[in-house]
Design a protein around this motif. Structure first.
Motif, PDB file in Angstrom:
ATOM      1  N   GLY A   1     -52.853  46.487  74.856  1.00 55.21           N
ATOM      2  CA  GLY A   1     -53.961  45.634  74.455  1.00 55.21           C
ATOM      3  C   GLY A   1     -54.288  45.747  72.982  1.00 55.21           C
ATOM      4  N   SER A   2     -54.291  46.952  72.458  1.00 60.10           N
ATOM      5  CA  SER A   2     -54.612  47.131  71.040  1.00 60.10           C
ATOM      6  C   SER A   2     -53.553  46.516  70.138  1.00 60.10           C
ATOM      7  CB  SER A   2     -54.795  48.616  70.708  1.00 60.10           C
ATOM      8  OG  SER A   2     -55.998  49.089  71.279  1.00 60.10           O
ATOM      9  N   ILE A   3     -52.277  46.652  70.507  1.00 59.90           N
ATOM     10  CA  ILE A   3     -51.227  46.048  69.684  1.00 59.90           C
ATOM     11  C   ILE A   3     -51.281  44.523  69.781  1.00 59.90           C
ATOM     12  CG2 ILE A   3     -48.726  45.771  69.438  1.00 59.90           C
ATOM     13  CD1 ILE A   3     -48.481  48.786  69.877  1.00 59.90           C
ATOM     14  N   ALA A   4     -51.552  43.988  70.970  1.00 60.61           N
ATOM     15  CA  ALA A   4     -51.715  42.533  71.094  1.00 60.61           C
ATOM     16  C   ALA A   4     -52.866  42.060  70.215  1.00 60.61           C
ATOM     17  CB  ALA A   4     -51.948  42.142  72.549  1.00 60.61           C
ATOM     18  N   ALA A   5     -53.995  42.761  70.259  1.00 61.43           N
ATOM     19  CA  ALA A   5     -55.155  42.393  69.448  1.00 61.43           C
ATOM     20  C   ALA A   5     -54.841  42.498  67.960  1.00 61.43           C
ATOM     21  CB  ALA A   5     -56.345  43.280  69.808  1.00 61.43           C
ATOM     22  N   LEU A   6     -54.120  43.530  67.573  1.00 65.45           N
ATOM     23  CA  LEU A   6     -53.740  43.726  66.172  1.00 65.45           C
ATOM     24  C   LEU A   6     -52.886  42.566  65.660  1.00 65.45           C
ATOM     25  CD1 LEU A   6     -53.236  45.525  63.582  1.00 65.45           C
ATOM     26  CD2 LEU A   6     -51.284  46.440  64.833  1.00 65.45           C
ATOM     27  N   VAL A   7     -51.837  42.244  66.385  1.00 66.41           N
ATOM     28  CA  VAL A   7     -50.911  41.193  65.961  1.00 66.41           C
ATOM     29  C   VAL A   7     -51.629  39.843  65.902  1.00 66.41           C
ATOM     30  CG1 VAL A   7     -48.812  39.934  66.616  1.00 66.41           C
ATOM     31  CG2 VAL A   7     -48.857  42.434  66.745  1.00 66.41           C
TER      32      VAL A   7
END
Length: 166
Positions: free
Chosen positions: A17-23
């Motif tokens: 979730g954090s990487i999806a939000a970051l990208v």
């Protein structure tokens, strides 16, 4: 009760979730990142980032969190059988892994997403909100009955995903 609208609502602020939000935030999307826990928080699994995972961090420009570098490993199974797992440089990844607690790892990824512009919310994705037969958000069990709506909802809330169930 607050009503907020975003391009994307990501439910679950673990690594996925954090990487999806970051990208998405880096690409210019307005992103809500919702997790049921206050950060930093610990989890009982996943205290190891392999070589390919370290390369993903490098590709995203995220500094490796503090931890212990790991090279070759000997894995011992329940029958006592030993297997040596060599660690060497690959064409596209480093020749090492890193051991670190999930509280450190997850907090580093979530912080990178927030630094990129994602907005953090704490609480459970509670009641799904529907529009034209599709989920467009959730109420948040934060005590205020907040509503988070988005054009897209990403369920990164684990094996017993409330988003997937909804």
């Amino acid at each position: 009760m607050r009503r907020s609208s975003f391009d994307v609502l990501v439910v679950g602020a673990g690594p996925a979730g954090s990487i999806a939000a970051l990208v998405l935030a880096r690409a210019g999307a307005s992103v809500a990142l919702l997790d049921k826990a206050q950060f930093p928080r610990d989890k009982a699994c996943g205290d190891f980032v392999g070589p390919r995972g370290l390369q993903v961090l490098a590709d995203l420009g995220i500094a490796e969190p503090a931890g212990l570098d790991v090279g070759d490993m000997v894995v011992i199974g329940p029958t006592g059988r030993r297997v040596v797992l060599p660690c060497f440089n690959g064409v596209t990844y480093p020749g090492r892994a890193r051991a670190m607690t999930r509280s450190v790892f997850d907090d580093a990824l979530r912080t990178a997403a927030l630094d990129a512009g994602a907005v953090a919310f704490t609480g459970r994705a509670d009641r799904p909100l529907w529009s034209s037969g599709e989920i467009d958000g959730f109420t948040v069990s934060d005590g205020d009955g907040d509503e988070l709506r988005a054009d897209f909802v990403i369920g990164a809330d684990g094996a017993t995903s409330h988003v997937a169930h909804s």
